[in-house]
Structure formats: structure tokens, C-alpha cells
Scaffold this active site. Sequence first.
Site, short mmCIF file in Angstrom:
data_model
loop_
_atom_site.label_atom_id
_atom_site.label_comp_id
_atom_site.label_asym_id
_atom_site.label_seq_id
_atom_site.Cartn_x
_atom_site.Cartn_y
_atom_site.Cartn_z
N ASP A 1 0.80 -1.24 0.00
CA ASP A 1 0.00 0.00 0.00
C ASP A 1 0.83 1.28 0.00
OD1 ASP A 1 0.70 -0.66 2.60
OD2 ASP A 1 -1.37 -0.94 3.27
N GLU B 1 10.22 -0.08 4.10
CA GLU B 1 9.34 -0.39 5.25
C GLU B 1 9.87 0.37 6.47
OE1 GLU B 1 6.62 -1.50 6.19
OE2 GLU B 1 6.13 -3.50 5.48
#
Length: 312
Positions: free
Chosen positions: A113, A162
Site C-alpha cells: 500500500d 518499510e
Amino acid sequence: MKQRSAIAVDFGASKIRVALVSPKGKITKQTSEETDKNGKNGTAITIQIAGLIKEVMSGADPKDMAGIGIASIGPLHYQRGGPVSSPNIPYSFVPLVKPLEKKFRTSVSLLNDANAAVLAEKHFGAGKNLENLVYITLSTGIGGGAIVNGDLLLGKSGNAAEVGHIVIDTKYDILCSCGKGKGHWEGMSSGSNIPRFFEVWAKKNNKRTLHYKTVKDIFVAARRNNKIALKFIDELAKVNAHAISSVIVAYDPQLITLGGSVTLKNKDFIVSGIKKYVDHYLTLPRIQATSLGDSIGILGAAAAVFKKNRGG
Ligand SMILES: [Zn+2]
């Protein structure tokens, strides 16, 4: 020739949204449902997404569409084509790419996402014409996506940038919600962890008189000029600024946009807090809240389709 729309899927832990999106980023039709967490396995979600796609297509031929793009919760397993052991859903794997390609006979582009979101920012938002940008979401969790020299960074399995799990603190010793380490950004500053950080901070500073159960409670108190809430938000700003300082030196971006519910509901505190404490080692990029709001995921899924079709 009529320009073909993309079928865009935003697969979140609590909600799945599916939309038709024009090449200019206009959402022409959309539908959504709560994510099915009561199925026997991840195929329950595959079936749910296929049903929602059919609904927005309402009889149109999938071959007349530009393709299917999916912005998915992570972590992803690119080779298998779906998310694996995602912490917020009860399935070990959700098969997405292969079954949907087979069912709709069109290509499926899958991104996590936050990677989808940075692509949306470049195609439809403040990042147009920029080659170096980062998007950060401060939501239930914290995620990031980076475009460097025009390329979306993916990593070996689709989970590059991340940044929610970079270590930014050694003072409070808070275990992250990922369970894999202490002092991670997400463990202190995500929507689900800010109240816990408040508790630890209050204990450390002998301010135990107040208890806040939600992020909203803390920010409401701050807006009412509650001194303790304001002091905590200042500490939170330092944590966010440490993390953004690391993001800046890692990617050297021209622009950082911030989204996710924690940011979007508290833009004033979050953005100005970061600017107040961020390190100036490199020339500062522009730092601002995204203008694409909570549609950034769906727009990113569409951008992935258009990018693929252009071969870019
Ligand atoms: Zn973590």
C-alpha cells in the site's frame, strides 16, 4: 480512442475498496466492503475482491479496461503474488495475482500500500515532475514508499522502504507491535501505539494523573491546551522527526508527503512537529501532508496499471 480506465483495488486490514479510475486519476465508480476475516483461508478475500470488481464493472468487458491494480496490506510475497502472514488479518496467505488474472483475463499489478501511495503522489499528486520523493503513512501502522531517480524502490519481495520498523529510540525501550524489536518508529508513533507510548512517557515523567485511550483523546486534549498532552505531543514530534531525519539521509528526496489517518486528522501538529525537530544534515526536502487524502491507495493501484502499460 477512448482512454481505458484501470480497475483499482485498495485492500486494507479493515476495508476493501474497489474503483474504476481514469488515466487522469478521476474515480468514476466505486464500492467497498469490510474485509472478510471469517473465511476458511485467504481465498475468502480473493473471492470477495472478485465480487467487488464485478460490481464496479457492472457487465462491462474486462478486456476494455487497462488492467487491475492492487494496493495491498503487507508484507508481500512477490513470487506467490499476495500478502503473507499479515499481522492484521487471520490468513497465512491471500492469493491475488494468479486467480484474478485467470478470472478476468487481464494483467494484475500488485504493490504494497505505501509503495502504491508514493506512485499515486507522483502520477496524480504533489510529486508530478519530481524524480525523488517519499510517502509516509502514519495510520494503524507506519509504512513508506520511495521513488529514487524516477524508480519505485521495490526490494527483493516488494517491501523496500518499510521505514515503520527503523530503530529511532533507545530511551523508552518499547517493544514494537511487529514483535521483532524495540524502539521501532511504528511501536511508538502509529495510531495503535501512540496511547501506549503516552503511558510509558507519563510514567517516566511522573505524570500519571492522565489516561488517554485513543490518539483522538490526546489530540483533543492538546487542542484544549492541556499542558501534559501538549508536552507529550512535543515528545512525539521529536520521535517523528528522528524517523524523518533517517528517511531523508536514506533517500535524499525532494519531497516527503505524509498521509494516513493520524496525519490527516492532525496535520497541524504532525507536520509542524516534524519540521520543528528534523535534522538539517542534508538540504531539507519539502515536507507536507498529502493532498490525495484517503484515496491515495486506490489512486496508487490505478497508477501501477498505467505505469505498467506505458512500460515505465
Ligand atoms: Zn517493528
